[in-house]
Design a protein around this motif. Structure first.
Motif, PDB file in Angstrom:
ATOM      1  N   ALA A 120      -5.078   2.345  -9.587  1.00  0.00           N
ATOM      2  CA  ALA A 120      -5.554   2.546  -8.216  1.00  0.00           C
ATOM      3  C   ALA A 120      -7.014   2.992  -8.205  1.00  0.00           C
ATOM      4  O   ALA A 120      -7.856   2.399  -7.523  1.00  0.00           O
ATOM      5  N   ASP A 121      -7.310   4.030  -8.983  1.00  0.00           N
ATOM      6  CA  ASP A 121      -8.709   4.463  -9.076  1.00  0.00           C
ATOM      7  C   ASP A 121      -9.483   3.542 -10.003  1.00  0.00           C
ATOM      8  O   ASP A 121     -10.605   3.137  -9.693  1.00  0.00           O
ATOM      9  N   ASP A 122      -8.892   3.203 -11.152  1.00  0.00           N
ATOM     10  CA  ASP A 122      -9.539   2.343 -12.139  1.00  0.00           C
ATOM     11  C   ASP A 122      -8.831   0.991 -12.218  1.00  0.00           C
ATOM     12  O   ASP A 122      -7.943   0.802 -13.034  1.00  0.00           O
ATOM     13  N   ASN A 123      -9.217   0.009 -11.376  1.00  0.00           N
ATOM     14  CA  ASN A 123     -10.404   0.070 -10.550  1.00  0.00           C
ATOM     15  C   ASN A 123     -10.145  -0.645  -9.225  1.00  0.00           C
ATOM     16  O   ASN A 123     -11.016  -1.302  -8.676  1.00  0.00           O
ATOM     17  N   ALA A 124      -8.899  -0.508  -8.702  1.00  0.00           N
ATOM     18  CA  ALA A 124      -8.653  -1.042  -7.362  1.00  0.00           C
ATOM     19  C   ALA A 124      -9.569  -0.376  -6.342  1.00  0.00           C
ATOM     20  O   ALA A 124      -9.962  -0.998  -5.347  1.00  0.00           O
ATOM     21  N   SER A 125      -9.947   0.883  -6.599  1.00  0.00           N
ATOM     22  CA  SER A 125     -10.864   1.559  -5.677  1.00  0.00           C
ATOM     23  C   SER A 125     -12.202   0.830  -5.604  1.00  0.00           C
ATOM     24  O   SER A 125     -12.762   0.654  -4.517  1.00  0.00           O
ATOM     25  N   GLY A 126     -12.729   0.409  -6.740  1.00  0.00           N
ATOM     26  CA  GLY A 126     -13.998  -0.310  -6.753  1.00  0.00           C
ATOM     27  C   GLY A 126     -13.912  -1.665  -6.082  1.00  0.00           C
ATOM     28  O   GLY A 126     -14.804  -2.066  -5.330  1.00  0.00           O
ATOM     29  N   VAL A 127     -12.812  -2.386  -6.334  1.00  0.00           N
ATOM     30  CA  VAL A 127     -12.640  -3.702  -5.717  1.00  0.00           C
ATOM     31  C   VAL A 127     -12.436  -3.562  -4.209  1.00  0.00           C
ATOM     32  O   VAL A 127     -12.981  -4.348  -3.422  1.00  0.00           O
ATOM     33  N   ALA A 128     -11.666  -2.569  -3.778  1.00  0.00           N
ATOM     34  CA  ALA A 128     -11.467  -2.343  -2.342  1.00  0.00           C
ATOM     35  C   ALA A 128     -12.792  -2.007  -1.664  1.00  0.00           C
ATOM     36  O   ALA A 128     -13.079  -2.481  -0.551  1.00  0.00           O
ATOM     37  N   ALA A 129     -13.609  -1.178  -2.309  1.00  0.00           N
ATOM     38  CA  ALA A 129     -14.926  -0.860  -1.754  1.00  0.00           C
ATOM     39  C   ALA A 129     -15.782  -2.118  -1.662  1.00  0.00           C
ATOM     40  O   ALA A 129     -16.490  -2.332  -0.667  1.00  0.00           O
ATOM     41  N   LEU A 130     -15.694  -2.973  -2.670  1.00  0.00           N
ATOM     42  CA  LEU A 130     -16.446  -4.229  -2.646  1.00  0.00           C
ATOM     43  C   LEU A 130     -16.008  -5.112  -1.475  1.00  0.00           C
ATOM     44  O   LEU A 130     -16.839  -5.725  -0.795  1.00  0.00           O
ATOM     45  N   LEU A 131     -14.704  -5.182  -1.222  1.00  0.00           N
ATOM     46  CA  LEU A 131     -14.210  -5.977  -0.095  1.00  0.00           C
ATOM     47  C   LEU A 131     -14.671  -5.398   1.235  1.00  0.00           C
ATOM     48  O   LEU A 131     -15.003  -6.143   2.171  1.00  0.00           O
ATOM     49  N   GLU A 132     -14.719  -4.067   1.335  1.00  0.00           N
ATOM     50  CA  GLU A 132     -15.209  -3.461   2.567  1.00  0.00           C
ATOM     51  C   GLU A 132     -16.710  -3.724   2.737  1.00  0.00           C
ATOM     52  O   GLU A 132     -17.180  -3.965   3.857  1.00  0.00           O
ATOM     53  N   GLY A 176     -31.467  -6.224  -8.883  1.00  0.00           N
ATOM     54  CA  GLY A 176     -30.732  -5.135  -9.504  1.00  0.00           C
ATOM     55  C   GLY A 176     -29.245  -5.296  -9.296  1.00  0.00           C
ATOM     56  O   GLY A 176     -28.781  -6.203  -8.593  1.00  0.00           O
ATOM     57  N   MET A 177     -28.483  -4.401  -9.908  1.00  0.00           N
ATOM     58  CA  MET A 177     -27.020  -4.471  -9.866  1.00  0.00           C
ATOM     59  C   MET A 177     -26.449  -3.095  -9.595  1.00  0.00           C
ATOM     60  O   MET A 177     -26.941  -2.079 -10.102  1.00  0.00           O
ATOM     61  N   VAL A 178     -25.391  -3.034  -8.783  1.00  0.00           N
ATOM     62  CA  VAL A 178     -24.648  -1.800  -8.512  1.00  0.00           C
ATOM     63  C   VAL A 178     -23.214  -2.003  -8.987  1.00  0.00           C
ATOM     64  O   VAL A 178     -22.547  -2.948  -8.572  1.00  0.00           O
ATOM     65  N   CYS A 179     -22.753  -1.108  -9.847  1.00  0.00           N
ATOM     66  CA  CYS A 179     -21.396  -1.172 -10.385  1.00  0.00           C
ATOM     67  C   CYS A 179     -20.526  -0.111  -9.723  1.00  0.00           C
ATOM     68  O   CYS A 179     -20.884   1.072  -9.701  1.00  0.00           O
ATOM     69  N   LEU A 180     -19.389  -0.523  -9.193  1.00  0.00           N
ATOM     70  CA  LEU A 180     -18.412   0.374  -8.576  1.00  0.00           C
ATOM     71  C   LEU A 180     -17.291   0.626  -9.576  1.00  0.00           C
ATOM     72  O   LEU A 180     -16.481  -0.260  -9.846  1.00  0.00           O
ATOM     73  N   GLU A 181     -17.248   1.823 -10.138  1.00  0.00           N
ATOM     74  CA  GLU A 181     -16.301   2.130 -11.211  1.00  0.00           C
ATOM     75  C   GLU A 181     -15.542   3.419 -10.910  1.00  0.00           C
ATOM     76  O   GLU A 181     -16.113   4.513 -10.923  1.00  0.00           O
ATOM     77  N   SER A 182     -14.250   3.286 -10.614  1.00  0.00           N
ATOM     78  CA  SER A 182     -13.395   4.462 -10.379  1.00  0.00           C
ATOM     79  C   SER A 182     -14.028   5.386  -9.348  1.00  0.00           C
ATOM     80  O   SER A 182     -14.404   6.525  -9.646  1.00  0.00           O
ATOM     81  N   VAL A 183     -14.101   4.908  -8.113  1.00  0.00           N
ATOM     82  CA  VAL A 183     -14.867   5.595  -7.069  1.00  0.00           C
ATOM     83  C   VAL A 183     -13.993   6.224  -5.978  1.00  0.00           C
ATOM     84  O   VAL A 183     -14.513   6.687  -4.971  1.00  0.00           O
ATOM     85  N   GLY A 184     -12.658   6.300  -6.182  1.00  0.00           N
ATOM     86  CA  GLY A 184     -11.788   6.735  -5.096  1.00  0.00           C
ATOM     87  C   GLY A 184     -11.126   8.087  -5.249  1.00  0.00           C
ATOM     88  O   GLY A 184     -10.479   8.560  -4.320  1.00  0.00           O
ATOM     89  N   TYR A 185     -11.285   8.738  -6.396  1.00  0.00           N
ATOM     90  CA  TYR A 185     -10.575  10.001  -6.627  1.00  0.00           C
ATOM     91  C   TYR A 185     -11.540  11.178  -6.493  1.00  0.00           C
ATOM     92  O   TYR A 185     -12.561  11.247  -7.183  1.00  0.00           O
ATOM     93  N   PHE A 186     -11.207  12.113  -5.599  1.00  0.00           N
ATOM     94  CA  PHE A 186     -12.013  13.311  -5.366  1.00  0.00           C
ATOM     95  C   PHE A 186     -11.087  14.520  -5.327  1.00  0.00           C
ATOM     96  O   PHE A 186      -9.929  14.428  -4.915  1.00  0.00           O
ATOM     97  N   THR A 187     -11.601  15.669  -5.728  1.00  0.00           N
ATOM     98  CA  THR A 187     -10.829  16.901  -5.644  1.00  0.00           C
ATOM     99  C   THR A 187     -11.763  18.086  -5.440  1.00  0.00           C
ATOM    100  O   THR A 187     -12.841  18.150  -6.038  1.00  0.00           O
ATOM    101  N   SER A 188     -11.350  19.003  -4.579  1.00  0.00           N
ATOM    102  CA  SER A 188     -12.123  20.216  -4.319  1.00  0.00           C
ATOM    103  C   SER A 188     -11.599  21.398  -5.117  1.00  0.00           C
ATOM    104  O   SER A 188     -12.030  22.538  -4.905  1.00  0.00           O
ATOM    105  N   GLU A 189     -10.718  21.157  -6.048  1.00  0.00           N
ATOM    106  CA  GLU A 189     -10.138  22.221  -6.864  1.00  0.00           C
ATOM    107  C   GLU A 189     -11.165  22.719  -7.881  1.00  0.00           C
ATOM    108  O   GLU A 189     -11.681  21.927  -8.688  1.00  0.00           O
ATOM    109  N   PRO A 190     -11.494  23.995  -7.887  1.00  0.00           N
ATOM    110  CA  PRO A 190     -12.431  24.519  -8.892  1.00  0.00           C
ATOM    111  C   PRO A 190     -11.918  24.257 -10.304  1.00  0.00           C
ATOM    112  O   PRO A 190     -10.726  24.378 -10.584  1.00  0.00           O
TER     113      PRO A 190
END
Length: 338
Positions: A120-132, A176-190
């Motif tokens: 999902a994160d690696d790397n459906a997140s990048g492909v989904a962002a590309l589609l958006e 130039g080129m922009v690579c979207l790699e594992s861009v969907g997982y975030f956490t605010s946990e210290p």
């Protein structure tokens, strides 16, 4: 302002639907070919619906030094494998009516996963962002000179992007080129954000930012070189203007583009982690590139595992990644950083 306009049109729910479709099973040209074809058909259909022309670019390569796609969180360089023969296919999409005289900006993401992970994160997140991004840019009154690429066999050692970078360098001018790699997982946990061994010594300013935020993984890392410094700063500025505002940390890889930079990474382990996705193929071909990432295994403990599933991602922030990337691609700096 373009970022505001794109933010109003971006849809986190649409991104979630794409990730859920793509990440319901592992997908690989060699291990799960039917799932890979199903995922490709979805991507091609969504690109066409957004007004993009899609070209399939098959390749057949032999004796390629790459990596194994077994489960595990080790870097590519620590999973070497010599591939006797690989046949795959990249997807290239372009908007009709884009100015052919302007250099092209390539936005890319890999579609394949490691064995046993739905990715999902690696790397459906990048492909989904590309589609958006395709939907956002397809709605502009003047088509920008942007190409979208979906790469095959990244998990086998950046095989598809190696082929793509060489082909693009021969056939057109690339800004130039922009690579979207594992861009969907975030956490605010210290404490959730880790750093590689030796990273604090190699990149003290970045390490200081991470420590100041108590090692929270709530930012996107923008990895660039001197040739893409302006683009990296532009992306960070665009991300600040999204809703929600997306923190970004920029990290400059000190190596030069081209073969010399690739060789230098072998001598400095912290630098090897900066080449763990398809942007490195463009760097090695002498094409300016940057990588956007949530740092993969240094934040997401589900990386390359069966539980890298759609329910773990942050879709509003993933939409912000898409918006900032679309805005940067449209306004990519005309000159390299000096």
């Amino acid at each position: 302002m373009l970022v505001r306009e794109l933010t109003e049109r971006a849809d986190p729910l649409r991104l979630r639907k794409d990730v859920e479709f793509l990440a319901d099973r592992p997908r690989s040209r060699t291990r799960a070919p039917e799932a890979m074809r199903r995922a490709e058909a979805h991507v091609a259909s969504e690109l066409a619906a957004a007004g993009w022309r899609t070209e399939r670019q098959p390749f057949d390569v032999r004796w390629q030094l790459g990596a194994t796609d077994r489960q595990g969180d080790r870097a590519l360089s620590f999973k070497p494998r010599l591939h006797r023969r690989l046949t795959g296919e990249n997807l290239l999409a372009e908007l009709p009516g884009a100015d052919p005289d302007r250099p092209t900006v390539v936005v890319g993401a890999h579609l394949d996963t490691v064995d046993g992970s739905p990715g999902a994160d690696d790397n459906a997140s990048g492909v989904a962002a590309l589609l958006e991004i395709a939907r956002l840019l397809g709605g502009l009154p003047q088509p920008p000179p942007v190409a979208l690429m979906v790469f095959d066999m990244e998990e086998l050692g950046l095989i598809g992007s190696r082929v793509a970078a060489r082909r693009l360098r021969r056939t057109r001018r690339i800004a130039g080129m922009v690579c979207l790699e594992s861009v969907g997982y975030f956490t605010s946990e210290p404490g959730a954000q880790k750093m590689p061994a030796g990273f604090g010594t190699a990149f003290p300013a970045v390490a200081k930012e991470v420590r100041a935020a108590e090692h929270r993984g709530d930012f996107t890392l923008v990895v660039h070189r001197r040739s893409t410094q302006d683009a990296a700063l532009m992306w960070r500025q665009a991300a600040r203007a999204t809703e929600p505002s997306l923190p970004a940390i920029t990290l400059r890889d000190p190596r030069p583009d081209g073969a010399l930079g690739a060789l230098a990474g072998l001598c400095a382990p912290p630098l090897m982690h900066l080449s763990r996705s398809d942007h490195a193929s463009f760097w090695n071909a002498g094409i300016p590139a940057l990588m956007l990432t949530g740092t993969a295994s240094f934040r997401n403990h589900r990386y390359h595992q069966p539980n890298d599933t759609p329910d773990t991602l942050d879709y509003p922030r993933l939409a912000a990644v898409a918006v900032a990337t679309a805005a940067t691609a449209v306004a990519w700096p005309a000159r390299s950083a000096g």
